[in-house]
Design an enzyme around this catalytic site. Structure first.
Site, PDB file in Angstrom:
ATOM      1  N   ASN A   1       0.874  -1.174   0.000  1.00 18.64           N
ATOM      2  CA  ASN A   1       0.000   0.000   0.000  1.00 18.64           C
ATOM      3  C   ASN A   1       0.912   1.225   0.000  1.00 18.64           C
ATOM      4  O   ASN A   1       1.512   1.543   1.022  1.00 18.64           O
ATOM      5  CB  ASN A   1      -0.891  -0.033   1.259  1.00 18.64           C
ATOM      6  CG  ASN A   1      -1.666   1.253   1.449  1.00 18.64           C
ATOM      7  OD1 ASN A   1      -1.805   2.053   0.519  1.00 18.64           O
ATOM      8  ND2 ASN A   1      -2.176   1.462   2.655  1.00 18.64           N
TER       9      ASN A   1
ATOM     10  N   GLU B   1      -5.335  -5.073  10.648  1.00 15.54           N
ATOM     11  CA  GLU B   1      -4.332  -4.022  10.822  1.00 15.54           C
ATOM     12  C   GLU B   1      -4.588  -3.278  12.132  1.00 15.54           C
ATOM     13  O   GLU B   1      -5.359  -2.306  12.152  1.00 15.54           O
ATOM     14  CB  GLU B   1      -4.418  -3.030   9.660  1.00 15.54           C
ATOM     15  CG  GLU B   1      -4.129  -3.647   8.314  1.00 15.54           C
ATOM     16  CD  GLU B   1      -3.472  -2.632   7.405  1.00 15.54           C
ATOM     17  OE1 GLU B   1      -2.373  -2.897   6.923  1.00 15.54           O
ATOM     18  OE2 GLU B   1      -4.041  -1.540   7.215  1.00 15.54           O
TER      19      GLU B   1
HETATM   20  C1  PEP Z   1      -0.675   0.102   5.946  1.00 16.23           C
HETATM   21  O1  PEP Z   1      -0.664   1.208   5.469  1.00 16.23           O
HETATM   22  O2  PEP Z   1      -1.626  -0.639   5.676  1.00 16.23           O
HETATM   23  C2  PEP Z   1       0.415  -0.309   6.826  1.00 16.23           C
HETATM   24  C3  PEP Z   1       0.344  -1.487   7.392  1.00 16.23           C
HETATM   25  O3  PEP Z   1       1.475   0.560   7.004  1.00 16.23           O
HETATM   26  P1  PEP Z   1       2.919   0.234   7.646  1.00 16.23           P
HETATM   27  O4  PEP Z   1       3.401  -1.056   7.036  1.00 16.23           O
HETATM   28  O5  PEP Z   1       3.767   1.404   7.275  1.00 16.23           O
HETATM   29  O6  PEP Z   1       2.710   0.083   9.115  1.00 16.23           O
END
Ligand code: PEP
Length: 250
Positions: free
Chosen positions: A9, A164
């Protein structure tokens, strides 16, 4: 067997020329890695250019958001129909959208329905905030988010879920592999209750939150974790490639 997926992402990073450069840096090596689905989700404005660059390769393409109406007077919005011509996946309900753009469970649900109507595969993001985790409410929050996001949806048609935890996104503090595995197991049990055990065993559930080349093997080795949604580390070709390679080797 669920094929693991590593999804990048890119958030609101990269101009079209930077996106082109990043894809060119990793395209060949990514394409050569088997047994893992490799997905990149650049900003809307780069989708068409990236699509051309990855044509004929095994790299998949996704968007980071969309509106739920198909067309009309919604200045500045991007519709499911527009995306369906360009890509296969769309991230829906990312916590940054829920928090900065006030996306509610109802909006997320409408977006999932709209994506599935045009055969886009949604990547539905769920996860608790730090204060909710500290209050012991992870199970309640995640169960509620899954229930409201999937309300009225009878077939998942390739939908992917990403767990997440908000406290782990962009903070450098990933969940432990045990925490992530446990909550993803809980999500899978929720899917079994809402649909069936077979569907729960088929649906891919990714972990997202500070995944890097340093913790990828530990996290991706867990039995419930079917891959990762990667933010920051997906902007560095060497890091992203390393995460994909480590996953392929498990
Ligand atoms: C995300 O944007 O979904 C994410 C998990 O970001 P990061 O890997 O930077 O924590």
């Amino acid at each position: 067997m669920r094929v693991p997926m590593i999804a990048g992402n890119w958030k609101m990073n990269t101009t079209v020329s930077e996106a082109t450069e990043l894809v060119n840096e990793m395209r060949q090596e990514l394409d050569d890695i088997d047994n893992v689905d490799k997905l990149i989700c650049p900003p809307f404005v780069s989708l068409a250019a990236v699509r051309e660059l990855i044509k004929g390769s095994s790299i998949k393409l996704g968007a980071q958001n969309m509106y739920f109406e198909e067309k009309g007077a919604y200045t500045g919005e991007i519709s499911p129909l527009m995306l369906a011509e360009l890509c296969e996946f769309v991230i829906i309900g990312h916590s940054e959208r829920r928090h900065y753009f006030n996306e509610t469970g109802q909006i997320v649900n409408k977006k999932i329905q709209a994506a599935l109507r045009v055969r886009l595969k949604p990547i539905l993001c769920v996860g608790e905030r730090l204060e909710e985790k500290e209050a012991g409410r992870t199970e309640e929050i995640v169960t509620e988010q899954i229930g409201s996001s999937l309300a009225g949806i009878d077939a998942l048609n390739g939908l992917i879920i990403a767990y997440e935890p908000v406290w782990a996104i962009g903070t450098g503090k990933a969940a432990t592999s045990e925490q992530a595995n446990e909550t993803i197991g809980l999500i899978r049990r929720n899917v079994a209750k809402l649909y069936s055990e077979d569907i729960a065993q088929e649906v891919r559930i990714l972990y997202g939150g500070s995944v890097t080349a340093a913790n990828a093997t530990e996290l991706m080795s867990q039995p419930e974790i079917d891959g990762a949604l990667v933010g920051g580390a997906s902007l560095k070709a060497s890091q992203f490639l390393s995460i994909v390679k480590q996953t392929a080797e498990i």
